[in-house]
Design a protein around this motif. Structure first.
Motif, PDB file in Angstrom:
ATOM      1  N   ILE A 150      12.431  15.504   1.447  1.00  0.00           N
ATOM      2  CA  ILE A 150      11.718  15.197   2.686  1.00  0.00           C
ATOM      3  C   ILE A 150      12.662  15.394   3.857  1.00  0.00           C
ATOM      4  CG2 ILE A 150      10.546  13.422   4.035  1.00  0.00           C
ATOM      5  CD1 ILE A 150       8.952  14.479   1.656  1.00  0.00           C
ATOM      6  N   GLU A 151      12.205  16.156   4.832  1.00  0.00           N
ATOM      7  CA  GLU A 151      12.979  16.388   6.049  1.00  0.00           C
ATOM      8  C   GLU A 151      12.399  15.511   7.140  1.00  0.00           C
ATOM      9  OE1 GLU A 151      12.886  20.121   8.830  1.00  0.00           O
ATOM     10  OE2 GLU A 151      14.295  20.513   7.193  1.00  0.00           O
ATOM     11  N   GLU A 152      13.226  14.667   7.712  1.00  0.00           N
ATOM     12  CA  GLU A 152      12.735  13.733   8.718  1.00  0.00           C
ATOM     13  C   GLU A 152      12.293  14.470   9.972  1.00  0.00           C
ATOM     14  OE1 GLU A 152      12.145  10.608   8.170  1.00  0.00           O
ATOM     15  OE2 GLU A 152      12.903  10.877   6.144  1.00  0.00           O
ATOM     16  N   ALA A 153      11.438  13.800  10.746  1.00  0.00           N
ATOM     17  CA  ALA A 153      10.870  14.403  11.952  1.00  0.00           C
ATOM     18  C   ALA A 153      11.980  14.838  12.898  1.00  0.00           C
ATOM     19  CB  ALA A 153       9.949  13.408  12.652  1.00  0.00           C
ATOM     20  N   GLY A 154      11.812  16.019  13.462  1.00  0.00           N
ATOM     21  CA  GLY A 154      12.795  16.553  14.388  1.00  0.00           C
ATOM     22  C   GLY A 154      12.439  16.237  15.828  1.00  0.00           C
ATOM     23  N   GLN A 195       0.821  -1.213   0.000  1.00  0.00           N
ATOM     24  CA  GLN A 195       0.000   0.000   0.000  1.00  0.00           C
ATOM     25  C   GLN A 195       0.857   1.265   0.000  1.00  0.00           C
ATOM     26  OE1 GLN A 195      -3.844   0.293   0.126  1.00  0.00           O
ATOM     27  NE2 GLN A 195      -3.057  -1.427  -1.053  1.00  0.00           N
ATOM     28  N   ASP A 196       2.108   1.147  -0.434  1.00  0.00           N
ATOM     29  CA  ASP A 196       2.960   2.319  -0.583  1.00  0.00           C
ATOM     30  C   ASP A 196       2.614   3.027  -1.893  1.00  0.00           C
ATOM     31  OD1 ASP A 196       4.342   1.949   1.766  1.00  0.00           O
ATOM     32  OD2 ASP A 196       5.843   0.640   0.834  1.00  0.00           O
ATOM     33  N   PRO A 197       2.685   4.363  -1.913  1.00  0.00           N
ATOM     34  CA  PRO A 197       2.382   5.089  -3.154  1.00  0.00           C
ATOM     35  C   PRO A 197       3.503   4.910  -4.175  1.00  0.00           C
ATOM     36  CG  PRO A 197       3.107   6.611  -1.440  1.00  0.00           C
ATOM     37  CD  PRO A 197       2.982   5.270  -0.792  1.00  0.00           C
ATOM     38  N   VAL A 198       3.149   4.532  -5.394  1.00  0.00           N
ATOM     39  CA  VAL A 198       4.145   4.329  -6.442  1.00  0.00           C
ATOM     40  C   VAL A 198       3.996   5.343  -7.566  1.00  0.00           C
ATOM     41  CG1 VAL A 198       4.451   1.885  -5.951  1.00  0.00           C
ATOM     42  CG2 VAL A 198       2.673   2.595  -7.549  1.00  0.00           C
ATOM     43  N   ASP A 199       2.864   6.046  -7.627  1.00  0.00           N
ATOM     44  CA  ASP A 199       2.674   7.079  -8.636  1.00  0.00           C
ATOM     45  C   ASP A 199       1.530   7.972  -8.183  1.00  0.00           C
ATOM     46  OD1 ASP A 199       3.093   8.564 -10.870  1.00  0.00           O
ATOM     47  OD2 ASP A 199       2.167   7.167 -12.275  1.00  0.00           O
ATOM     48  N   VAL A 200       1.490   9.145  -8.750  1.00  0.00           N
ATOM     49  CA  VAL A 200       0.428  10.095  -8.422  1.00  0.00           C
ATOM     50  C   VAL A 200       0.049  10.826  -9.697  1.00  0.00           C
ATOM     51  CG1 VAL A 200       2.071  11.894  -7.767  1.00  0.00           C
ATOM     52  CG2 VAL A 200      -0.250  12.008  -6.911  1.00  0.00           C
ATOM     53  N   GLU A 201      -1.254  11.066  -9.867  1.00  0.00           N
ATOM     54  CA  GLU A 201      -1.715  11.759 -11.059  1.00  0.00           C
ATOM     55  C   GLU A 201      -2.930  12.602 -10.714  1.00  0.00           C
ATOM     56  OE1 GLU A 201      -2.897   8.904 -13.935  1.00  0.00           O
ATOM     57  OE2 GLU A 201      -4.688   8.275 -12.830  1.00  0.00           O
ATOM     58  N   MET A 202      -3.255  13.547 -11.581  1.00  0.00           N
ATOM     59  CA  MET A 202      -4.417  14.394 -11.375  1.00  0.00           C
ATOM     60  C   MET A 202      -5.649  13.706 -11.932  1.00  0.00           C
ATOM     61  SD  MET A 202      -2.662  16.530  -9.906  1.00  0.00           S
ATOM     62  CE  MET A 202      -4.124  17.403  -9.365  1.00  0.00           C
ATOM     63  N   LYS A 203      -6.764  13.835 -11.236  1.00  0.00           N
ATOM     64  CA  LYS A 203      -8.008  13.240 -11.715  1.00  0.00           C
ATOM     65  C   LYS A 203      -8.564  14.037 -12.875  1.00  0.00           C
ATOM     66  CE  LYS A 203      -9.821  10.610  -7.883  1.00  0.00           C
ATOM     67  NZ  LYS A 203     -11.014  10.333  -7.066  1.00  0.00           N
ATOM     68  N   PHE A 205       7.642  10.876  -1.752  1.00  0.00           N
ATOM     69  CA  PHE A 205       8.897  11.592  -1.998  1.00  0.00           C
ATOM     70  C   PHE A 205      10.031  11.154  -1.082  1.00  0.00           C
ATOM     71  CE2 PHE A 205       6.113  14.667  -4.152  1.00  0.00           C
ATOM     72  CZ  PHE A 205       6.868  14.902  -5.289  1.00  0.00           C
ATOM     73  N   ARG A 206       9.779  10.220  -0.185  1.00  0.00           N
ATOM     74  CA  ARG A 206      10.836   9.752   0.703  1.00  0.00           C
ATOM     75  C   ARG A 206      11.988   9.164  -0.130  1.00  0.00           C
ATOM     76  NH1 ARG A 206       8.916   5.956   5.468  1.00  0.00           N
ATOM     77  NH2 ARG A 206       8.128   7.951   6.226  1.00  0.00           N
ATOM     78  N   ASP A 207      13.184   9.528   0.229  1.00  0.00           N
ATOM     79  CA  ASP A 207      14.408   9.078  -0.484  1.00  0.00           C
ATOM     80  C   ASP A 207      14.474   9.609  -1.907  1.00  0.00           C
ATOM     81  OD1 ASP A 207      15.127   7.569   1.777  1.00  0.00           O
ATOM     82  OD2 ASP A 207      13.919   5.870   1.092  1.00  0.00           O
TER      83      ASP A 207
END
Length: 973
Positions: free
Chosen positions: A910-914, A639-647, A836-838
């Protein structure tokens, strides 16, 4: 046994009347213990013969909490270790007046047969009822009633000992004089060997918060008493308001009085507070158009900040000569606390990572940046580092820099998708627990085998012969609307909207109805949805699936060739949908001239009429505001996001939306004609001109003017606001216009003047929600109103005509609806961060807002937005290479002038949690235009966007909706 009490009462007119109150005392109220021979025939037995054993008493023990234990220690009482608990009627009634939220949590426990929480009606039992003594306060009388009831249980129950749980030392002392076993919650919990985590969950009481462990220095002023506050408000010396701290600027407070950190005086976001104005020479200019995020301060740093900060002071204070000075105030009292359980993390810096397993005082950072860090005492400090946990606030003494609280429970690892999803549901107060067995007991006993029978058809239209179909997104299972159209012999058309008849299954006043009202709406997230109704109803028995008989509520019009309604009728019905289309499938039927079957012909008629109706709405002034959605493609297993698009919106989207709007408008007219004082309607207030000022100013250099006088003039000027060389410009403008709108809200018709019913966005004189009862409780209420209005339901609940209750319900539904929207947007932001992680990606975007210390950029490809800072966090004012011009709304440097509509390239990371425990967040940095000292080198992963002007897709982190949202593509008005 009947006890009567008579007294005289003087009315406002001066008349003396005699009032007689009768109180019935009974001898048939059982104790609830399963082996009690004298009570087993009186009431159902619930309590076990031998409850759990405590080291504090020799016999097995039944627990009897007092009111304050339930109020302050509900997290402990909800733990599974607490079974065989006696809840006294006195306690329950006190709790209902003290906190309806906690009262409801206790009622959930009493309705769970596995927990065995027995409600004993001590106020009606002839051996436990007591009269109030002369001069005795109601609180003291109730404490005595509780002790009396526990004492009676001690004599009555031979096999077990009742234990009174109370944190009131005086109450414990008086109970011991009666021979009652009594302990504080902490003492009792510490005696249990099998659940050590409960010790951390015990809320601190007054004894714990006396300051012995915190310090002698008093950092804050004493709060005024309720009497002093009341007198000050009446005299106009004090002002009342809800503390509303900005999400983006922790020094900015949503009151007319600008408050500094020191002068907040222990008030927390959401509290109802009393404020006193400070002298005029202490007034300051607010920090407008600036983002300030609170740093993770150490104790010494915060001590210094609190001791020295004047109202409005910060590292980025504005020059009061260039901004309007506002009144500054000081909180002198708390009228009502609005604390809730907070999600967040332990500050690792505050944890001693070596040593024994004893308790530590550590700091907790809430995910909500508006909440101060909280001091808690826990034995689990080391194991809680890196975990998302829940903490509740117990109090905030004057001699503590921070509020004190207690650990409630662990949610999971920081950054875990499922954990973060649970956190956002909790943070937005979206109920998500599985439906209780008590709620599910009101489902049809046949379960999935339930079918429409002849008895259900009585009084309904039988429309199973009509060519009805539904049009929904792919994979939609909660189908709550369907349509049909057919030509009539006179040349007109019959058009029908058919909505799932949820009210047939959810009866007013039962537990399932109460739970649906509490949830208010289904919450749609990227990877899941949290249903308002049990799945058996939402995705099966109520869902208008094809080729099965379903109960519906139908609205049928006769419409002429020009789309004008000639007549309308309403009734409950039975339908059998011929096909469940996706939008693409329905669009294919529209586009294919060879498709001439009855269902396809119906869709084509609907599309033909919808276009004419839409044009008429636009001519009346209805607005077309861009709001497409972002859609994530998730990997099946992880269930990780692999792509994103506009509807993409199609004609069939607009077709369905048009007839849903029509049904909502006509149903609103019908219910209002019958219930003018108690109809649940929906209005969209006209936005003030001030909301458009920034946008209008940004359009001036482009030679474009928006006329915002009315929705009609705004609609016309939006249509004309076109730049030939920039095809996206008009879409961008509609996006930004959407940001200027007010929020549409539910309201009770009897509380608002009729001319204020106006729905600005739809240009409609009246409107409601009728078309989505599976996912919105407001629609279910409207179904009941409509059924009563047309005479189908002649035994409707009196609550439908109660203006006060309908107003309260409208307020709750507005709150739930707003929170569900925010949860959906937070889910989009969460999955965007996961995507956007990594990665380090360069993308083109457009400036949509200019701030003093940065500018907001929206990225077309992903529908996300973020802030590009021009000043380093914590830097002093004036350290930036950019000069902010509030009049022109620009940031200017020798190399670049930043203004709205500017096209830029930014780098997304992506900036990891501080240390403050917030989620990992998306960070944008400027790549081009290049500005020395600000821009970063390209990452080499630029995705080119065609040169189409300053256009953006109709979505952002503020407007994005998760892809599973069904009705977003219909009516979001």
């Amino acid at each position: 046994m009947l006890k009567s009490k008579a007294f005289t009462h003087k009315t406002k007119k001066g008349t003396i009347i005699k009032v007689v109150k009768e109180h019935y005392l009974r001898d048939d109220i059982g104790c609830g213990i399963s082996t009690c021979r004298s009570c087993v025939q009186k009431t159902p037995a619930l309590l076990q013969e031998k409850p759990r054993v405590s080291k504090l008493v020799k016999k097995p023990a039944y627990i009897v909490p007092d009111t304050n234990v339930l109020y302050h220690q509900i997290d402990v009482i909800e733990h599974q270790v607490f079974v065989d608990v006696i809840i006294l009627q006195t306690v329950l009634e006190e709790l209902r007046h003290k906190s309806i939220a906690i009262y409801n949590r206790v009622r959930m426990l009493t309705s769970d047969p596995l927990r065995r929480f027995y409600v004993f009606c001590n106020e009606h039992h002839k051996e436990t009822y007591i009269e109030k003594k002369q001069g005795e306060t109601i609180n003291d009388r109730n404490d005595r009633a509780i002790r009396t009831a526990v004492h009676w249980y001690g004599k009555h129950a031979n096999s077990a000992t009742p234990i009174l749980l109370t944190d009131d030392k005086d109450n414990r002392a008086k109970a011991k004089e009666l021979g009652v076993s009594t302990f504080s919650v902490r003492d009792f919990v510490e005696s249990l060997d099998d659940c050590p985590e409960l010790v951390d969950m015990v809320a601190a009481n007054e004894e714990d918060l006396d300051g012995k462990e915190i310090g002698k220095k008093e950092y804050f002023d004493e709060h005024a008493s309720p009497l002093q506050i009341s007198a000050g408000l009446k005299a106009g010396i004090l002002f009342q308001g809800t503390l509303n701290i900005s999400l983006h600027n922790y020094t900015e407070v949503g009151l007319k009085q600008t408050l500094g950190l020191k002068n907040l005086n222990r008030a927390v976001h959401g509290d109802l507070i009393a404020v006193q104005l400070l002298p005029r020479d202490q007034w300051k200019a607010p920090l407008v158009d600036v983002v300030i995020e609170e740093e993770a301060l150490g104790e010494d740093d915060l001590d210094q900040a609190e001791d020295t900060a004047a109202p409005g002071d910060s590292a980025m204070d504005v020059d009061s000569t260039n901004a309007e000075v506002k009144p500054t105030g000081k909180v002198i009292g708390i009228i009502q606390r609005n604390w809730r359980p907070y999600c967040g993390t332990i500050d690792k810096k505050s944890v001693v990572m070596t040593g024994g397993s004893g308790s530590q005082n550590v700091f907790f950072w809430s995910m909500d940046r508006r909440i101060p860090k909280i001091r808690i005492k826990t034995k689990q400090a080391i194991s809680l580092v890196g975990k998302r946990i829940i903490v509740a606030v117990d109090g905030w003494p004057r001699n503590s820099r921070y509020p004190s609280g207690h650990f409630v429970k662990t949610l999971g690892e920081v950054g875990d998708r499922d954990t973060e999803t649970e956190v956002l549901l909790l943070e937005h107060d979206c109920p998500y627990a599985p439906f209780s067995k008590h709620v599910e007991s009101f489902l049809p006993p046949e379960g999935e085998s339930w079918i429409v029978k002849d008895e259900h058809v009585a009084g309904r239209w039988d429309l199973r012969d009509l060519d009805i179909c539904s049009i929904d997104p792919p994979g939609c299972t909660d189908i709550d609307d369907a349509l049909h159209a057919k030509p009539l012999p006179n040349g007109n058309f019959e058009v029908g909207v058919h909505i799932a008849d949820v009210s047939h299954f959810v009866k007013s006043g039962n537990a399932m109805d109460a739970e649906a009202a509490r949830r208010g709406t289904t919450v749609y997230l990227v990877n899941k949805r949290v249903d308002m109704l049990p799945g058996l109803l939402g995705t099966n028995l109520c869902s208008l699936r094809s080729n099965v008989d379903r109960l519906a509520f139908s609205v049928i019009w006769e419409v002429d060739q020009e789309g004008e309604v000639q007549s309308v009728k309403y009734n409950k019905s039975v339908i059998r949908s011929k096909h469940s289309f996706t939008y693409d499938e329905a669009q294919a039927r529209l586009d294919d001239p060879k498709m001439v079957d009855p269902v396809s012909q119906g869709i084509k008629i609907l599309n033909q009429i919808a276009k004419k109706m839409r044009k008429k709405r636009m001519d009346r002034g209805a607005l077309t505001l861009a709001s497409p959605e972002v859609k994530f493609h998730l990997e099946n297993d992880s269930q990780d996001p692999v792509d994103v698009e506009m509807k993409e919106l199609k004609d069939t989207n607009a077709l369905v939306e048009e007839f849903m709007l029509l049904a909502n408008i006509y149903v609103a007219k019908k219910i209002f004609s019958h219930f003018p004082d108690s109809s649940m309607l929906r209005r969209h207030p006209k936005p003030p001109r001030t909301s458009f000022e920034t946008l209008l100013k940004a359009l001036e250099p482009l030679g474009i003017t928006l006329d915002v006088s009315t929705s009609k003039t705004l609609s016309d000027s939006l249509d004309k606001a076109v730049i030939a060389s920039d095809p996206y410009f008009n879409k961008l403008l509609r996006i930004m216009t959407t940001r200027c709108m007010m929020q549409a809200v539910y309201f009770c018709s009897g509380t608002t003047a009729e001319h204020e019913f106006w729905h600005y966005g739809l240009a409609s004189e009246i409107y409601t929600h009728f078309t989505s009862p599976i996912r919105r409780y407001a629609d279910l209420v409207v179904h009941r109103l409509l059924a009563a209005a047309i005479g189908v339901d002649r035994t409707y609940s009196s609550e439908l005509t109660d203006k006060v209750k309908m107003t309260e319900l409208s307020d709750v539904l507005n709150y739930r609806h707003r929170n569900a929207q925010h949860a959906g947007r937070s889910s989009v932001e969460l999955f965007t961060t996961l995507y956007f992680r990594d990665k380090k990606v360069d993308e083109e975007g457009y400036v949509i807002r200019v701030l003093k210390n940065g500018f907001v950029v929206l990225i077309p490809r992903y529908g996300i937005e973020g802030i590009v800072y021009t000043t380093a966090p914590g830097a002093a004012a004036g350290s930036s290479a950019f000069a902010f011009d509030p009049a022109a709304n620009t940031l200017t440097s020798p190399n670049l002038t930043v203004k709205i509509f500017l096209k830029v390239t930014v780098q997304i990371t992506i900036e990891e949690a501080g240390v403050t425990g917030e989620r990992s967040k998306l960070v944008m940095r400027l790549v081009s235009p290049a500005v020395p000292g600000l821009s970063v080198p390209p990452s080499g992963q630029v995705v080119e966007i065609p040169e189409q002007g300053p256009g953006i897709p109709e979505t952002s982190s503020q407007a994005s909706q998760p892809p599973a949202t069904k009705k977003a593509r219909k009516s979001k008005k």
